[in-house]
Scaffold this motif. Structure first.
Motif, mmCIF file in Angstrom:
data_model
loop_
_atom_site.group_PDB
_atom_site.id
_atom_site.type_symbol
_atom_site.label_atom_id
_atom_site.label_comp_id
_atom_site.label_asym_id
_atom_site.label_seq_id
_atom_site.Cartn_x
_atom_site.Cartn_y
_atom_site.Cartn_z
ATOM 1 N N VAL A 106 0.591 -1.346 -0.032
ATOM 2 C CA VAL A 106 0.088 0.142 -0.332
ATOM 3 C C VAL A 106 0.529 1.387 0.204
ATOM 4 O O VAL A 106 0.860 2.555 -0.856
ATOM 5 N N SER A 107 1.525 1.189 1.074
ATOM 6 C CA SER A 107 2.782 2.776 1.256
ATOM 7 C C SER A 107 3.633 2.802 -0.424
ATOM 8 O O SER A 107 3.609 4.294 -0.484
ATOM 9 N N CYS A 108 4.362 2.065 -0.748
ATOM 10 C CA CYS A 108 4.388 1.982 -2.482
ATOM 11 C C CYS A 108 4.292 2.595 -3.259
ATOM 12 O O CYS A 108 4.436 3.347 -3.793
ATOM 13 N N TYR A 109 2.653 1.898 -3.264
ATOM 14 C CA TYR A 109 1.733 2.660 -4.386
ATOM 15 C C TYR A 109 1.555 3.208 -3.665
ATOM 16 O O TYR A 109 1.596 4.729 -4.818
ATOM 17 N N VAL A 110 1.084 3.845 -2.673
ATOM 18 C CA VAL A 110 0.694 5.800 -2.196
ATOM 19 C C VAL A 110 1.714 6.868 -2.186
ATOM 20 O O VAL A 110 1.630 7.440 -3.589
ATOM 21 N N LYS A 111 2.690 6.363 -2.175
ATOM 22 C CA LYS A 111 4.801 7.381 -2.457
ATOM 23 C C LYS A 111 4.229 7.304 -3.913
ATOM 24 O O LYS A 111 5.202 8.321 -4.174
ATOM 25 N N GLU A 112 4.290 6.480 -4.762
ATOM 26 C CA GLU A 112 4.297 6.749 -6.536
ATOM 27 C C GLU A 112 3.163 7.307 -6.829
ATOM 28 O O GLU A 112 3.969 8.288 -8.162
ATOM 29 N N ASN A 113 2.377 7.326 -6.234
ATOM 30 C CA ASN A 113 1.073 7.790 -7.464
ATOM 31 C C ASN A 113 0.574 9.190 -6.105
ATOM 32 O O ASN A 113 -0.594 9.534 -6.722
ATOM 33 N N LYS A 114 1.220 9.461 -4.991
ATOM 34 C CA LYS A 114 0.129 10.846 -4.581
ATOM 35 C C LYS A 114 -0.542 11.781 -5.376
ATOM 36 O O LYS A 114 -1.378 12.292 -5.853
ATOM 37 N N TYR A 115 1.502 12.112 -5.958
ATOM 38 C CA TYR A 115 0.899 12.892 -6.175
ATOM 39 C C TYR A 115 0.296 13.205 -7.814
ATOM 40 O O TYR A 115 -0.848 14.609 -8.677
#
Length: 214
Positions: free
Chosen positions: A110-119
Motif C-alpha cells: 500500500v505504502s509503495c503505491y501511495v508514495k509513487e502515485n500520490k501526486y
C-alpha cells in the motif's frame, strides 16, 4: 430694601443691565445599546455529542483508545503484532470466516503505491480503491466475492484490516466521513476524495514520519 440696579449711560441713553443667572441644562446620560454576544467559534470536529467519551475501549489489539486511530508500525512490532485478522463473508455462499494479513508485507504494498502515485492522483482515490478486487472464497471457490463484514458501530470498524487488504472502498461514504471527522481531516466531497484521505490518514498513523501528507 432691594439692592440698586446697575445703571450706565451710553450716548445719553440709559442701559439697564440685569445680571441674571440662567440654569445650565443637565447632560442627558447616553444610552449604550448592548450588542448580542456572538457564540465562540469552535471546531465542530472537536466536539463530541453529549454523553460520548473522547476515549473508547480499543476494539482490536492494533487499535488505540481513540476513535478511528491505530497504533504505529513501531508499536505493533514492539508488541509482537505481526498479523491482523478480520471477518469476511462470501457474497455467493454466505459463509463467514476470518482472513489474516501480514502487517509488514501488506503495508509495503500500500505504502509503495501511495508514495509513487500520490501526486498523480490529485487527491482522488483510483478505481482500484473505489471498487477493490475482493478475495476468492475458500469454500465455494467463487472469485472476487468475499467482502469484509462491517461493524454496525463505526467505532468498532477494523480500519487496519481494511487498509492492508485494500478494501477501504467497501466502506460507505458515512463510514469514511466518520474516519475523517475523528482524524481531523476535511470530510466533504465525493467518495473518491474522502477515500483518498482515509488511505493517506491510515498510512500516516502507521508511519508518522512517512511521506503521507497531502
Amino acid at each position: 430694601m432691594r439692592p440698586p440696579l446697575a445703571v450706565s449711560g451710553i450716548d445719553g441713553q440709559t442701559d439697564l443691565k440685569l445680571s441674571l443667572q440662567q440654569p445650565q441644562p443637565q447632560p442627558q446620560p447616553q444610552r449604550v445599546m448592548a450588542l448580542p454576544l456572538r457564540p465562540s467559534r469552535r471546531n465542530p470536529r472537536q466536539i463530541l455529542p453529549q454523553g460520548k467519551s473522547p476515549t473508547i475501549q480499543p476494539p482490536f489489539p492494533w487499535a488505540t483508545n481513540h476513535r478511528a486511530t491505530i497504533h504505529t508500525l513501531k508499536h505493533l512490532a514492539e508488541t509482537g503484532i505481526n498479523v491482523v485478522s478480520g471477518d469476511v463473508q462470501c457474497k455467493r455462499c454466505n459463509r463467514q470466516y476470518q482472513i489474516e494479513h501480514d502487517v509488514k508485507s501488506k503495508f509495503l504494498e500500500v505504502s509503495c503505491y501511495v508514495k509513487e502515485n500520490k501526486y498523480k492522483l490529485n487527491d482522488r482515490a483510483p478505481a482500484s480503491w473505489l471498487n477493490p478486487l475482493l478475495p476468492n472464497c475458500r469454500y465455494c471457490g467463487q472469485e472476487n466475492c468475499v467482502k469484509p463484514i462491517m461493524a454496525q458501530n463505526k467505532k468498532s470498524i477494523n480500519w487496519l484490516f481494511l487498509l492492508l487488504g485494500q478494501m477501504l472502498g467497501c466502506c460507505t461514504l458515512a463510514q469514511l466521513k466518520y474516519f475523517c471527522k475523528h482524524t481531523r481531516n476535511h470530510r466533504t466531497g465525493a467518495k473518491d476524495r474522502v477515500l483518498f484521505l482515509t488511505y493517506l490518514g491510515l498510512c500516516k498513523q502507521l508511519e508518522p514520519n512517512g511521506p503521507f501528507d497531502r
